[in-house]
Write a protein that holds these residues in place. Sequence first.
Motif, PDB file in Angstrom:
ATOM      1  N   GLU A   1       0.917  -1.028  -0.053  1.00 13.27           N
ATOM      2  CA  GLU A   1       0.054   0.020  -0.053  1.00 13.27           C
ATOM      3  C   GLU A   1       0.745   1.194  -0.186  1.00 13.27           C
ATOM      4  N   MET A   2       2.036   1.094   0.642  1.00 11.19           N
ATOM      5  CA  MET A   2       2.936   2.228   0.711  1.00 11.19           C
ATOM      6  C   MET A   2       3.520   2.617  -0.473  1.00 11.19           C
ATOM      7  N   LEU A   3       3.915   1.592  -1.311  1.00 10.22           N
ATOM      8  CA  LEU A   3       4.366   1.823  -2.521  1.00 10.22           C
ATOM      9  C   LEU A   3       3.513   2.297  -3.707  1.00 10.22           C
ATOM     10  N   ASP A   4       2.271   2.068  -3.589  1.00  9.40           N
ATOM     11  CA  ASP A   4       1.136   2.464  -4.240  1.00  9.40           C
ATOM     12  C   ASP A   4       1.157   4.177  -4.063  1.00  9.40           C
ATOM     13  N   LEU A   5       1.050   4.350  -2.807  1.00  2.00           N
ATOM     14  CA  LEU A   5       1.136   5.850  -2.136  1.00  2.00           C
ATOM     15  C   LEU A   5       2.344   6.493  -2.796  1.00  2.00           C
ATOM     16  N   TRP A   6       3.656   5.929  -2.597  1.00  2.00           N
ATOM     17  CA  TRP A   6       4.720   6.359  -3.299  1.00  2.00           C
ATOM     18  C   TRP A   6       4.553   6.851  -4.586  1.00  2.00           C
ATOM     19  N   GLU A   7       4.098   5.731  -5.789  1.00  2.00           N
ATOM     20  CA  GLU A   7       3.945   5.986  -6.942  1.00  2.00           C
ATOM     21  C   GLU A   7       2.785   7.196  -7.444  1.00  2.00           C
ATOM     22  N   ASN A   8       1.829   7.276  -6.506  1.00  2.39           N
ATOM     23  CA  ASN A   8       0.723   8.268  -6.714  1.00  2.39           C
ATOM     24  C   ASN A   8       1.225   9.634  -6.327  1.00  2.39           C
ATOM     25  N   SER A   9       2.195   9.767  -5.190  1.00  4.50           N
ATOM     26  CA  SER A   9       2.811  11.161  -4.886  1.00  4.50           C
ATOM     27  C   SER A   9       3.976  11.261  -6.061  1.00  4.50           C
ATOM     28  N   VAL A  10       4.771  10.379  -6.282  1.00  4.61           N
ATOM     29  CA  VAL A  10       5.832  10.729  -7.315  1.00  4.61           C
ATOM     30  C   VAL A  10       5.160  11.135  -8.746  1.00  4.61           C
ATOM     31  N   ARG A  11       4.135  10.642  -9.110  1.00  4.62           N
ATOM     32  CA  ARG A  11       3.716  10.948 -10.211  1.00  4.62           C
ATOM     33  C   ARG A  11       2.824  12.318 -10.295  1.00  4.62           C
ATOM     34  N   ALA A  12       2.357  12.717  -9.150  1.00  3.69           N
ATOM     35  CA  ALA A  12       1.890  14.133  -8.963  1.00  3.69           C
ATOM     36  C   ALA A  12       2.828  15.063  -8.702  1.00  3.69           C
ATOM     37  N   THR A  13       4.188  14.756  -8.282  1.00  5.73           N
ATOM     38  CA  THR A  13       5.015  15.920  -8.017  1.00  5.73           C
ATOM     39  C   THR A  13       6.514  15.953  -8.845  1.00  5.73           C
ATOM     40  N   HIS A  14       6.919  14.572  -9.280  1.00  7.90           N
ATOM     41  CA  HIS A  14       8.040  14.338  -9.786  1.00  7.90           C
ATOM     42  C   HIS A  14       7.997  14.174 -11.146  1.00  7.90           C
ATOM     43  N   ASP A  15       7.588  15.414 -12.069  1.00  9.06           N
ATOM     44  CA  ASP A  15       7.306  15.427 -13.577  1.00  9.06           C
ATOM     45  C   ASP A  15       8.819  14.980 -14.199  1.00  9.06           C
ATOM     46  N   PHE A  16       9.748  15.381 -13.467  1.00  8.30           N
ATOM     47  CA  PHE A  16      11.051  14.960 -14.058  1.00  8.30           C
ATOM     48  C   PHE A  16      11.512  13.492 -14.120  1.00  8.30           C
ATOM     49  N   ILE A  17      10.738  12.660 -13.327  1.00  8.38           N
ATOM     50  CA  ILE A  17      11.160  11.428 -13.362  1.00  8.38           C
ATOM     51  C   ILE A  17      10.372  10.406 -14.638  1.00  8.38           C
ATOM     52  N   SER A  18      11.110   9.792 -15.362  1.00 11.23           N
ATOM     53  CA  SER A  18      10.375   9.075 -16.356  1.00 11.23           C
ATOM     54  C   SER A  18       9.676   7.615 -15.955  1.00 11.23           C
ATOM     55  N   GLU A  19       8.860   7.180 -16.893  1.00  7.27           N
ATOM     56  CA  GLU A  19       8.127   5.779 -16.462  1.00  7.27           C
ATOM     57  C   GLU A  19       9.249   4.964 -16.471  1.00  7.27           C
ATOM     58  N   GLU A  20      10.472   4.867 -16.925  1.00  2.95           N
ATOM     59  CA  GLU A  20      11.432   3.800 -16.775  1.00  2.95           C
ATOM     60  C   GLU A  20      12.077   4.102 -15.098  1.00  2.95           C
ATOM     61  N   ASP A  21      12.208   5.290 -14.947  1.00  8.12           N
ATOM     62  CA  ASP A  21      12.725   5.630 -13.668  1.00  8.12           C
ATOM     63  C   ASP A  21      11.723   5.350 -12.440  1.00  8.12           C
ATOM     64  N   ILE A  22      10.567   5.261 -12.625  1.00  9.47           N
ATOM     65  CA  ILE A  22       9.464   4.742 -11.413  1.00  9.47           C
ATOM     66  C   ILE A  22       9.772   3.270 -11.408  1.00  9.47           C
ATOM     67  N   GLU A  23       9.695   2.755 -12.589  1.00 10.13           N
ATOM     68  CA  GLU A  23       9.976   1.179 -12.831  1.00 10.13           C
ATOM     69  C   GLU A  23      11.204   0.610 -11.980  1.00 10.13           C
ATOM     70  N   PHE A  24      12.241   1.477 -12.148  1.00  6.85           N
ATOM     71  CA  PHE A  24      13.521   1.229 -11.727  1.00  6.85           C
ATOM     72  C   PHE A  24      13.478   1.178 -10.198  1.00  6.85           C
ATOM     73  N   PHE A  25      12.932   2.502  -9.727  1.00  9.11           N
ATOM     74  CA  PHE A  25      13.026   2.608  -8.365  1.00  9.11           C
ATOM     75  C   PHE A  25      11.863   1.846  -7.429  1.00  9.11           C
ATOM     76  N   LYS A  26      11.088   1.269  -7.900  1.00  9.51           N
ATOM     77  CA  LYS A  26       9.960   0.599  -7.197  1.00  9.51           C
ATOM     78  C   LYS A  26      10.592  -0.637  -6.334  1.00  9.51           C
ATOM     79  N   PRO A  27      11.277  -1.779  -6.982  1.00 15.85           N
ATOM     80  CA  PRO A  27      11.811  -2.727  -6.190  1.00 15.85           C
ATOM     81  C   PRO A  27      12.713  -2.273  -5.212  1.00 15.85           C
ATOM     82  N   ILE A  28      13.609  -1.242  -5.461  1.00 14.74           N
ATOM     83  CA  ILE A  28      14.652  -0.664  -4.515  1.00 14.74           C
ATOM     84  C   ILE A  28      13.885  -0.038  -3.235  1.00 14.74           C
ATOM     85  N   ILE A  29      12.790   0.594  -3.479  1.00 11.72           N
ATOM     86  CA  ILE A  29      11.971   1.233  -2.523  1.00 11.72           C
ATOM     87  C   ILE A  29      11.367  -0.002  -1.473  1.00 11.72           C
ATOM     88  N   ILE A  30      10.758  -0.846  -2.078  1.00 15.04           N
ATOM     89  CA  ILE A  30      10.099  -1.929  -1.292  1.00 15.04           C
ATOM     90  C   ILE A  30      10.990  -2.705  -0.699  1.00 15.04           C
TER      91      ILE A  30
END
Length: 143
Positions: free
Chosen positions: A13-42
């Motif tokens: 649930e926290m990872l979903d929230l992280w992604e929601n927040s990043v998509r809303a505030t980090h417009d400089f991060i690409s889709e590839e970056d989000i996918e790269f960071f998700k396993p590292i975050i969790i």
Amino acid sequence: MLVENMLPEYYPEMLDLWENSVRATHDFISEEDIEFFKPIIIEQAFPAVTLQCVKNASGSILGFVGVHEGKIEMLFILNEVRGQGVGKRLLQYAIENLTATKVDVNEQNPLAADFYQHMGFKVIARSPLDDMGKPFPILHMTL
């Protein structure tokens, strides 16, 4: 708004929230970056910090903060509740109860930098790359 300890069963649930927040505030991060960071975050980031969250009345997580050795390593808020005091409550908790006095902020996220400055943090240094060597400049801030 009560602040609660976070357990590993809440990580998805926290990872979903992280992604929601990043998509809303980090417009400089690409889709590839989000996918790269998700396993590292969790797998690495969540277990490495003391995690606290704010939940709504039905038990859904509205935001969380992660602190390690006096440094806020993460503070993310569900976009739908941004501006309603969740981030302020989590930051105050981190300062008062987890002895947080430092934070690193993406320079390209001016809302976050302004929030921390409003809450008393000052920029003391800047790095051109993030901890992963990616070209996301970091502002190092302290109380």
